[in-house]
Design an enzyme around this catalytic site. Structure first.
Site, PDB file in Angstrom:
ATOM      1  N   GLU A   1      25.447  50.686  17.342  1.00  0.00           N
ATOM      2  CA  GLU A   1      24.395  49.669  17.348  1.00  0.00           C
ATOM      3  C   GLU A   1      23.064  50.313  17.722  1.00  0.00           C
ATOM      4  O   GLU A   1      22.991  51.018  18.725  1.00  0.00           O
ATOM      5  CB  GLU A   1      24.766  48.594  18.376  1.00  0.00           C
ATOM      6  CG  GLU A   1      23.812  47.441  18.414  1.00  0.00           C
ATOM      7  CD  GLU A   1      24.169  46.473  19.548  1.00  0.00           C
ATOM      8  OE1 GLU A   1      24.934  45.537  19.301  1.00  0.00           O
ATOM      9  OE2 GLU A   1      23.683  46.678  20.673  1.00  0.00           O
TER      10      GLU A   1
ATOM     11  N   TYR B   1      17.099  45.097  14.443  1.00  0.00           N
ATOM     12  CA  TYR B   1      18.467  45.294  14.929  1.00  0.00           C
ATOM     13  C   TYR B   1      19.298  45.892  13.798  1.00  0.00           C
ATOM     14  O   TYR B   1      19.231  45.416  12.651  1.00  0.00           O
ATOM     15  CB  TYR B   1      19.076  43.940  15.367  1.00  0.00           C
ATOM     16  CG  TYR B   1      20.544  44.061  15.705  1.00  0.00           C
ATOM     17  CD1 TYR B   1      20.950  44.289  17.004  1.00  0.00           C
ATOM     18  CD2 TYR B   1      21.526  43.990  14.702  1.00  0.00           C
ATOM     19  CE1 TYR B   1      22.290  44.442  17.326  1.00  0.00           C
ATOM     20  CE2 TYR B   1      22.862  44.145  14.998  1.00  0.00           C
ATOM     21  CZ  TYR B   1      23.245  44.366  16.310  1.00  0.00           C
ATOM     22  OH  TYR B   1      24.563  44.529  16.614  1.00  0.00           O
TER      23      TYR B   1
END
Ligand code: GDP
Ligand code: MN
Length: 394
Positions: free
Chosen positions: A197, A109
């Site tokens: 993101e 992530y």
């Protein structure tokens, strides 16, 4: 303002970040054709909507033949996808991104956000990325690594290296991860993003790929970035807010049934609180700004009435630069031209208040006039209950 995954990926590609090969499709036939162009034996069909968590909602479909791609596209296109971020109405799927599959050895992530309080860019990464990132953040907080970037200095290469080490990468992957992290930072900074993101950023053999990307921007700043403004997809936005913003009005949609026309965000907040204290629920608020003309006020009614849930309208004006007589003229205009059809409570105070009240008394006798903010909120809630009991009695 959000943009689609495929648009964000185009921005990443310009900074040299590796991506699976992919293409956009608007129909099942086109989707199958795109798969044949991309080549290979497996593809992912990805619903392009302004929301995360599409995977869990059935919006990401793995396919092993062109026929499967076509069927998956047929299923997704035209459907409304409900994820835990969209609300129950979901979002309409009208574009698909078809991508080659990539073998996933590890999911990482990587997120960039603007921290307003710290006035810094925060970079957050985790070696256990993927669809369960929320649970991981909660249950294994130690797996999260962070860096803080001073926007005046910019991100420094050692910070990218620290993140890569923190993610437990080694060998040639460290350099490749650093390139991906620095490239993502440039995309974030060069376009004035509020959020970027990549989840997951994957390790595949000896390469690093961005498999997904989300970006969002501060609506009040995108005028500086015409290249981002062009990426706007209004079909993904709250239609009530789009209607207002197309007319230069500032509008926030809420869930209740009292529509609010107010001047200034501070007074709007206070009014929403007073409505709640009086036992009501605001449907929205529209800020008419300063020096609003009668036309602008009438236009505001149109925007507020776009929301079918509105059962009462509350106008609360504390006029400084504004003029109560203009607002009252706007109310009259709205009643005559827009057709208001729901009880209307108006509280005027400040500049030209006497003139404003006289106009309402004479030309808009159906308006419920209130003296104070508290009085206005209570009258709006009572008017709504009155409307409800009339309906029940019929
Ligand atoms: P999101 O659910 O909206 O965040 O959508 P993503 O684009 O992140 O896709 C959800 C999940 O699908 C990812 O976390 C991956 O595990 C999986 N996925 C996406 N692309 C591929 C791919 O090319 N190959 C494989 N095997 N899985 C993929
Ligand atoms: Mn994702």
């Amino acid at each position: 303002m959000d943009i689609h995954e495929y648009q964000a990926k185009e921005l990443l590609a310009k900074q040299g970040i590796r991506l699976p090969r992919g293409a956009l499709a608007y129909s099942p036939e086109q989707a199958a054709y795109r798969a044949s162009e991309i080549g290979g034996t497996a593809w992912v069909v990805k619903a392009q909507i302004h929301s995360g968590a599409r995977g869990k909602a059935g919006g990401i479909i793995l396919c092993r033949s062109e026929k499967e791609v076509e069927d998956a596209a047929d299923k997704l296109l035209g459907a409304r996808l409900v994820t835990h971020q969209t609300g129950e109405r979901g979002k309409l799927v009208s574009r698909l991104y078809i991508e080659e599959t990539v073998q996933i050895d590890r999911e990482i992530y990587l997120g960039f956000v603007l921290d307003r309080k710290e006035e810094r860019i925060m970079i957050v990464a985790s070696g256990s990325g993927g669809m369960e990132i929320e649970e991981i953040a909660e249950n294994e907080p130690d797996s999260i690594v962070r860096q803080v970037v001073d926007p005046g200095v910019g991100m420094l290469p050692f910070q990218a290296r620290e993140l890569a080490f923190g993610l437990g990468l080694d060998g040639a992957l460290i350099g490749k991860a650093c390139q991906a992290i620095m490239g993502s930072y440039r995309v974030f900074r060069d376009h004035d993003a509020a959020m970027l993101e990549i989840n997951p950023l994957v390790v595949s053999h000896d390469e690093i790929y961005a498999l997904d990307c989300k970006m969002s921007f501060d609506e009040n700043a995108v005028f500086r970035r015409p290249e981002i403004m062009e990426l706007r997809d209004k079909s993904q936005e709250d239609p009530r807010e789009t209607f207002a913003s197309d007319r230069g009005l500032s509008y926030v949609g809420l869930e209740g049934n009292i529509g609010c026309i107010i001047n200034g965000a501070g007074l709007a907040m206070a009014t929403l609180d007073m409505i709640k204290i009086a036992g009501g629920e605001p449907a929205n608020f529209l800020d008419i700004g300063g020096g609003a003309s009668p036309e602008r006020v009438a236009k505001s009614f149109r925007a507020v009435l776009q929301d079918r849930k509105v059962e009462v309208i509350l106008v609360n004006i504390f006029a400084g630069i504004n003029r109560c007589d203009w607002v009252a003229e706007g109310v009259v205009k709205a009643l005559e031209e827009v057709g208001v059809g729901v009880p209307l409570v108006v509280r005027l105070s400040g500049t030209k208040v006497e003139e404003g009240r006289a106009i309402l008394k004479e030309r808009a006798p159906s308006v419920i006039v209130a003296d104070t903010l508290k009085d206005a909120a209570e009258k709006a809630v009572a008017a709504r209950k009155g409307a409800e009991s009339t309906v029940a009695a019929q």
